[in-house]
Design an enzyme around this catalytic site. Structure first.
Site, PDB file in Angstrom:
ATOM      1  N   ARG A   1      15.549  -2.559  -4.618  1.00  0.00           N
ATOM      2  CA  ARG A   1      14.168  -2.367  -5.054  1.00  0.00           C
ATOM      3  C   ARG A   1      14.037  -2.602  -6.552  1.00  0.00           C
ATOM      4  O   ARG A   1      14.816  -2.066  -7.348  1.00  0.00           O
ATOM      5  CB  ARG A   1      13.664  -0.950  -4.710  1.00  0.00           C
TER       6      ARG A   1
ATOM      7  N   LYS B   1       1.984   7.548   4.322  1.00  0.00           N
ATOM      8  CA  LYS B   1       1.445   6.191   4.208  1.00  0.00           C
ATOM      9  C   LYS B   1       0.907   5.663   5.530  1.00  0.00           C
ATOM     10  O   LYS B   1       0.586   4.483   5.645  1.00  0.00           O
ATOM     11  CB  LYS B   1       2.524   5.256   3.648  1.00  0.00           C
TER      12      LYS B   1
ATOM     13  N   PRO C   1       0.811  -1.214   0.000  1.00  0.00           N
ATOM     14  CA  PRO C   1       0.000   0.000   0.000  1.00  0.00           C
ATOM     15  C   PRO C   1       0.849   1.271   0.000  1.00  0.00           C
ATOM     16  O   PRO C   1       1.715   1.435   0.857  1.00  0.00           O
ATOM     17  CB  PRO C   1      -0.813  -0.118   1.290  1.00  0.00           C
ATOM     18  N   GLU C   2       0.595   2.142  -0.961  1.00  0.00           N
ATOM     19  CA  GLU C   2       1.261   3.433  -1.030  1.00  0.00           C
ATOM     20  C   GLU C   2       0.213   4.502  -0.769  1.00  0.00           C
ATOM     21  O   GLU C   2      -0.909   4.200  -0.361  1.00  0.00           O
ATOM     22  CB  GLU C   2       1.957   3.577  -2.383  1.00  0.00           C
TER      23      GLU C   2
END
Length: 275
Positions: free
Chosen positions: A265, A59, A2-3
């Site tokens: 990433r 966030k 979730p961003e």
């Protein structure tokens, strides 16, 4: 996963069901969920408080109570769900805590990965900024300017890909939107942050706002297993230009999208458009 858009979506879905509801009982099934709080103290403080407001800061999901504030971070797979007490929307093994409300319904937190955190702090420590003092300004903060962002970048030699993910510098951007923002601005993800001009930073900020607001308008991105609520999916995955599109043609120049690792990433970009 979730961003910021997904967190905003969760908040919007929870608000109608929770505002002005009173927490009658708190139960916890995974002690490590609580960050910097003892279970008994948390329980004593949260019970019999009314939920006044729900909003996000970066966030983080913020539940404002009468005397305190709950700070929730979903991490990879956390999910809040408002539901009847006799209904489990997800696997029981994912259930970490629940708040039984005065209307007989329950607010439950599920997390298959067990990475999420929950904390209770006083209103004073939250609203004076100390509780989340490590957070930088939100990328959607209307008071944030390109010049401010440029001045931050001028002090950093790390790749811009990594810098946009550092929540102490700018909050709200995660890996999906990082990739999309850099593509839209035609910046190579390995470019040192201090080499980016003010003009390009201005374009980056404009693109970031447009991308995130569009994502919020369609309920965020649903890929892999995350959804903002049981039975509710986002729609921004249909707008993605590079993320998750390794070896597929770039929509602008037909060059195959590349995937590399930047500080661990997964990073998707077009080698031609983002030289």
């Amino acid at each position: 996963m979730p961003e910021l858009p997904e967190v905003v979506t969760v908040v919007k879905l929870l608000e109608p069901d929770l505002i002005n509801k009173t927490i009658k009982k708190f139960e916890i099934y995974y002690a490590k969920l609580l960050w910097r709080n003892e279970i008994e103290d948390f329980k004593k403080r949260v019970e019999n408080q009314k939920i006044l407001k729900i909003f996000n800061q970066g966030k983080y999901i913020i539940f404002e109570l009468e005397n305190d504030v709950l700070i929730s971070h979903l991490r990879m797979e956390g999910r809040w769900n408002f539901e009847p007490q006799n209904t489990l929307s997800y696997k029981e093994s994912w259930l970490e805590c629940q708040f039984i409300l005065d209307d007989g319904f329950v607010l439950r937190y599920y997390d298959s990965r067990k990475f999420g955190t929950l904390e209770i702090v006083s209103k004073e420590s939250f609203f004076n900024g100390s509780a989340l003092a490590h957070l930088g300004p939100s990328i959607l903060d209307p008071n944030l300017t390109a010049k401010q962002l440029f001045e931050k970048f001028q002090k950093i030699k790390r790749p811009i890909k990594s810098v946009l993910l550092e929540q102490n510098i700018i909050s709200g951007i995660g890996n999906i939107y990082d990739n999309e923002i850099l593509f839209a601005t035609k910046i190579n993800p390995l470019t040192p942050a201090n080499e980016i001009t003010l003009k390009t930073v201005s374009k980056l900020l404009t693109n970031a706002i447009e991308i995130l607001k569009t994502s919020i308008s369609v309920g965020g991105t649903t890929i892999h297993s995350f959804t903002p609520k049981q039975g509710v999916s986002g729609g921004y995955q249909d707008f993605l230009k590079v993320h998750g599109r390794e070896k597929k043609e770039c929509y602008l120049c037909q060059t195959p999208i590349a995937k590399i690792k930047v500080n661990g990433r997964g990073t998707y970009y077009c080698p031609k458009c983002q030289k």
